[in-house]
Design a protein around this motif. Structure first.
Motif, PDB file in Angstrom:
ATOM      1  N   VAL A  48       0.837  -1.203   0.000  1.00  0.00           N
ATOM      2  CA  VAL A  48       0.000   0.000   0.000  1.00  0.00           C
ATOM      3  C   VAL A  48       0.871   1.252   0.000  1.00  0.00           C
ATOM      4  N   SER A  49       1.950   1.241   0.769  1.00  0.00           N
ATOM      5  CA  SER A  49       2.828   2.416   0.817  1.00  0.00           C
ATOM      6  C   SER A  49       3.461   2.700  -0.546  1.00  0.00           C
ATOM      7  N   GLU A  50       3.652   1.674  -1.363  1.00  0.00           N
ATOM      8  CA  GLU A  50       4.206   1.868  -2.703  1.00  0.00           C
ATOM      9  C   GLU A  50       3.144   2.392  -3.665  1.00  0.00           C
ATOM     10  N   VAL A  51       1.922   1.918  -3.519  1.00  0.00           N
ATOM     11  CA  VAL A  51       0.825   2.375  -4.374  1.00  0.00           C
ATOM     12  C   VAL A  51       0.565   3.860  -4.147  1.00  0.00           C
ATOM     13  N   VAL A  52       0.656   4.287  -2.901  1.00  0.00           N
ATOM     14  CA  VAL A  52       0.404   5.687  -2.556  1.00  0.00           C
ATOM     15  C   VAL A  52       1.385   6.615  -3.270  1.00  0.00           C
ATOM     16  N   ARG A  55       3.339   7.656  -9.350  1.00  0.00           N
ATOM     17  CA  ARG A  55       3.098   8.829 -10.190  1.00  0.00           C
ATOM     18  C   ARG A  55       2.785   8.345 -11.606  1.00  0.00           C
ATOM     19  N   LEU A  56       2.143   9.191 -12.365  1.00  0.00           N
ATOM     20  CA  LEU A  56       1.852   8.825 -13.754  1.00  0.00           C
ATOM     21  C   LEU A  56       3.137   8.535 -14.517  1.00  0.00           C
ATOM     22  N   SER A  57       4.198   9.253 -14.199  1.00  0.00           N
ATOM     23  CA  SER A  57       5.475   9.047 -14.883  1.00  0.00           C
ATOM     24  C   SER A  57       6.104   7.693 -14.555  1.00  0.00           C
ATOM     25  N   ASP A  58       5.591   6.994 -13.542  1.00  0.00           N
ATOM     26  CA  ASP A  58       6.116   5.673 -13.183  1.00  0.00           C
ATOM     27  C   ASP A  58       5.585   4.573 -14.103  1.00  0.00           C
ATOM     28  N   VAL A  68       8.756   1.365  -9.222  1.00  0.00           N
ATOM     29  CA  VAL A  68       8.419   1.503  -7.807  1.00  0.00           C
ATOM     30  C   VAL A  68       9.584   2.236  -7.164  1.00  0.00           C
ATOM     31  N   ARG A  69       9.299   3.424  -6.654  1.00  0.00           N
ATOM     32  CA  ARG A  69      10.350   4.255  -6.062  1.00  0.00           C
ATOM     33  C   ARG A  69      10.403   4.052  -4.555  1.00  0.00           C
ATOM     34  N   GLN A  70      11.604   3.839  -4.077  1.00  0.00           N
ATOM     35  CA  GLN A  70      11.841   3.736  -2.637  1.00  0.00           C
ATOM     36  C   GLN A  70      10.908   2.722  -1.979  1.00  0.00           C
ATOM     37  N   GLY A  71      10.894   1.525  -2.525  1.00  0.00           N
ATOM     38  CA  GLY A  71      10.083   0.451  -1.956  1.00  0.00           C
ATOM     39  C   GLY A  71      10.733  -0.101  -0.703  1.00  0.00           C
ATOM     40  N   ASP A  76      14.646   1.158  -5.382  1.00  0.00           N
ATOM     41  CA  ASP A  76      13.792   1.311  -6.554  1.00  0.00           C
ATOM     42  C   ASP A  76      13.788  -0.010  -7.312  1.00  0.00           C
ATOM     43  N   ARG A  77      12.677  -0.291  -7.996  1.00  0.00           N
ATOM     44  CA  ARG A  77      12.619  -1.504  -8.807  1.00  0.00           C
ATOM     45  C   ARG A  77      11.583  -1.323  -9.910  1.00  0.00           C
TER      46      ARG A  77
END
Length: 125
Positions: A48-52, A55-58, A68-71, A76-77
């Motif tokens: 859930v913390s990753e979904v929040v 961004r559209l640019s992802d 996925v930034r800062q998972g 990042d992955r």
């Protein structure tokens, strides 16, 4: 004074939903944004913390991938989107035209639709 000994943690296996149960949940979500978020979460295995933080640019629609930034562990992955999740996300973005973030950044608002479905009890999950 003797050192404090911590009790061992229990390691329980997670409850895994059947394909039919997952489809029932996805079909029960009337809100297009909620449906897109749950499809992405389930399809890509995001937290859930990753979904929040999505961004559209992802989204890379050509490769059907998500950045996925800062998972977990601040790494990042890249992860894949299923064809169904890709179609749902594209439809949501075209319809709602969110600006930057795919969703509200409030975790409580993302968890709410799933909590409500669990309380309904009529989907058999």
């Amino acid at each position: 004074m003797a050192p404090f000994i911590r009790p061992k943690k229990e390691h329980k296996l997670p409850n895994v939903l059947s394909l039919n149960e997952v489809l029932l949940i996805l079909q029960a979500l009337p809100n297009p944004k909620h449906r897109a978020l749950v499809y992405v979460t389930y399809s890509s295995g995001l937290r859930v913390s990753e979904v929040v933080r999505l961004r559209l640019s992802d989204f890379d629609p050509e490769r059907k991938t998500l950045r996925v930034r800062q998972g977990k562990c601040r790494k990042d992955r890249l992860t894949l989107l299923s064809d169904a999740a890709h179609a749902i996300v594209i439809g949501y973005v075209e319809q709602a035209q969110p600006r930057d973030y795919v969703s509200t950044r409030d975790i409580r608002r993302i968890k709410s639709p799933l909590d409500q479905l669990g309380e309904m009890g009529d989907i058999g999950v």
